[in-house]
Scaffold this motif. Sequence first.
Motif, short mmCIF file in Angstrom:
data_model
loop_
_atom_site.label_atom_id
_atom_site.label_comp_id
_atom_site.label_asym_id
_atom_site.label_seq_id
_atom_site.Cartn_x
_atom_site.Cartn_y
_atom_site.Cartn_z
N GLN B 2 0.84 -1.20 0.00
CA GLN B 2 0.00 0.00 0.00
C GLN B 2 0.88 1.24 0.00
O GLN B 2 1.98 1.24 0.53
N ILE B 3 0.37 2.30 -0.59
CA ILE B 3 1.07 3.58 -0.56
C ILE B 3 0.12 4.62 0.02
O ILE B 3 -1.06 4.66 -0.35
N ILE B 24 -3.46 4.04 -1.50
CA ILE B 24 -3.42 3.35 -2.79
C ILE B 24 -3.15 1.87 -2.56
O ILE B 24 -2.21 1.52 -1.82
N GLN B 25 -3.93 1.04 -3.18
CA GLN B 25 -3.69 -0.40 -3.03
C GLN B 25 -4.12 -1.11 -4.31
O GLN B 25 -5.17 -0.80 -4.88
N ASP B 26 -3.30 -2.06 -4.73
CA ASP B 26 -3.65 -2.88 -5.91
C ASP B 26 -4.06 -2.03 -7.09
O ASP B 26 -5.16 -2.20 -7.64
N LYS B 27 -3.24 -1.14 -7.48
CA LYS B 27 -3.44 -0.31 -8.67
C LYS B 27 -4.52 0.76 -8.55
O LYS B 27 -4.67 1.59 -9.43
N VAL B 28 -5.31 0.72 -7.49
CA VAL B 28 -6.42 1.67 -7.44
C VAL B 28 -6.36 2.54 -6.20
O VAL B 28 -5.61 2.27 -5.25
N ILE B 29 -7.17 3.59 -6.25
CA ILE B 29 -7.33 4.43 -5.07
C ILE B 29 -8.23 3.66 -4.11
O ILE B 29 -9.41 3.40 -4.41
N ALA B 30 -7.67 3.25 -2.97
CA ALA B 30 -8.42 2.39 -2.04
C ALA B 30 -9.29 3.24 -1.12
O ALA B 30 -10.43 2.89 -0.83
N VAL B 47 2.69 0.00 4.97
CA VAL B 47 2.36 1.09 4.05
C VAL B 47 3.60 1.93 3.76
O VAL B 47 4.32 2.31 4.68
N GLN B 48 3.82 2.17 2.48
CA GLN B 48 4.87 3.12 2.11
C GLN B 48 4.26 4.51 2.17
O GLN B 48 3.29 4.80 1.47
N VAL B 49 4.81 5.36 3.04
CA VAL B 49 4.23 6.69 3.19
C VAL B 49 5.00 7.69 2.33
O VAL B 49 6.23 7.75 2.36
N VAL B 50 4.25 8.45 1.52
CA VAL B 50 4.85 9.53 0.74
C VAL B 50 4.45 10.83 1.41
O VAL B 50 3.27 11.15 1.51
#
Lengths: 312, 429
Positions: B2-3, B24-30, B47-50
């Motif tokens: 997840q991002i 963001i998860q699995d290509k989509v906005i979760a 989760v990778q946090v930006v």
Amino acid sequence: MRFEKKDLLDIHSLDVNEITMILDTAQGMKEISERPVKKVPTLRGKTIILFFQEPSTRTKLSFEIAAKRLSADTVSIAKSSSSIVKGETLIDTARNLEAMKPDVIVLRHSSSGGAHVIAKRVGCSVINAGDGIHAHPSQALLDMMSIREKKGSLKGLNISIVGDISHSRVARSDIIGFSKMGAIVSVCAPHTMIPNGIETLGCRVAKNMDACVEGADVIMMLRIQKERQGNILFPSEREYASLYGLNSARVKLAQKDVIVMHPGPMNRGVEISSEVADSPCSMILDQVTNGVALRMALFYILAGGSRHADSD
Amino acid sequence: MQILIKGARVLDPGNIDEKKDLLIQDKVIAAILDPSDTLSGKDLAQVQVVDATGMIVVPGLIDMHVHLREPGHEYKETIESGLKAAAKGGFTAVCSMPNTRPVNDNSQVTSFIISQGKKARAAKVYPAGAISQGSSGVSLAEIFDMQQSGIRAVTDDGLPVDNSQLMRRSLEYCKGLDIPVFVHAEDKSLADGGSMNEGPFATFWGLKGIPNAAESIMVVRDIALCELTGAAVHFCHMSTIESIEAIRQAKKRGVNVTCETAPHYFTLNDGAVIDYDTNFKINPPLRSEQDRCAIIEGLVDGTIDVIASDHAPHSVDEKDLEFDRAAFGIVGLETSLALSLKLVQDKFLSLSDLVEKMSKAPARMLKIDNGIKPGNPADLTVIDLESCYEIDPAAFVSKSRNTPFAGRKVTGEAFLTMVDGRIVYQRNH
């Protein structure tokens, strides 16, 4: 005064003092061509390459004679005998020429900006002997020299330039140079041959030929470029001659002491009648004579030692 | 994986404009989370946090007019290098013009472009196909076949469709397929081999001029054909006051036309063409100051729907020549966003307006849903509005460097570009 520039690319980049210095130097050179032995050693050991990518008789010969009278070695190459026909770019050709250590490259090129492009890339001096429809500075300078000789100065003179202004590098350089030196320049041609915004170069556009030459001190006729025709700028030479040809009747509208000029080659009976071309007011051959002196001055100024020109 | 994009203002015009965190998860906005919704420690570990504090997140920018050059001119640009340049410029998708070699006038070329695009793992490519076979303006290309393979528009860009009857028929045909037609508006006989804008500057430099009418005359023709056929007509790279006025009036009459301009047309005028620098040689050419102002006015009042870069990479060999012999075109993918943000800094456009013109409007025309909504593909651009820098062509990801903007000081750039939930570009400083 010193001439600081490496190249002579156009008239726009010269100031009044530089133009005056070139004209003064040229005036001093003129006498050399009158001597029984028409040669001075000034540029002995200097190499000048004449690189003409477009057909030219007068200009090329004039540069060549000028160089030889100053004892420079000259080499000529033409487009057909250069590697340009093998697909070499202008810049590569110029770099190769430079690698042979010339002092000056004189370039005539069909693209506007051709001389500018190589001047940025080579260390030697570059003289623009005509680039596309952009500039022909040595012609404009010899025109100024010829007018100055007859009239003393360009200041306040009414100068008419008639002909294909759109495709004329001479017209552009003349307009800029004449107006810089204080003349009042008007131009005239079919509107198909008046480029958009020409006034910004320093001239006005006359309503018609008669209005253009009326009261003129100098009339400069431009060649109708037959090689550019076969198109849609004017219907026939016959109609052109009646609207814009210079004949004796039109010369009478000008000042009594008007001089008539033409950078050549002339189309007799089209833009200028033989009667006018061969009349005493015609300076056409004086222009050619002055061309040699003017180009000697350019070589002397650009290649003569420290680019220092004492006009003694 | 997840991002979490944290701390940014999320701006999707007409949908959302708030400080939100995006998961963001699995290509989509979760999920779209309130900043106060803290993820538990256990969740955070995965989760990778930006950290995007102080930045804005917008629906992925789309550049709907680029030349990727592949197949055929890979020495200028490849699909991979172009799509990576797009990602660096903040674009999650581009629409590629069909003037490759061979021309994208059949489904095999279309499929090739799409497959190369997938391999690039950068921005997405939505190809435009040719209107006519070989873009030669004689007979229709197999547009439906290409549409099946993935084209989103048709155009003979680079060349006009001279023949009015062919243009009429292609508009009618495309109307039936519900595919937009992008118009390269140029009357070649009026352009007449010119190399810069007709006017005092062209006269000064002794360069053959291209009059405004070379563009507007075709705009007026195709507005008439649009009215005749009811197809969707989109005018590319508009540069003149007359074109903008014609489109403005057509829109008032309810004609189905849209148009785009490119950043250079609202940033530079023909006075910038100096000393035969071929990085300023573009088709259509840089126009007068009056035209430049009219372009800005058209952007402000909505006459101009889209900003697209007309990214046109060329090698040094095609540019380091006499001006009249050099190729037309400049690169734009990596400068477009910063140059366009200037319109916001100068208060001509709001940020929402800009996102509309660089993301939402192109998305609608290319039939892409890029709204920031849970479940939608995570195609997002994170923009740093503050960073000041000089444009440096040496740092371009594109294979080509032909830009007139070298050394220009600009403010704002993409901080992160995400395509299908994957970070395809992130600024590393």
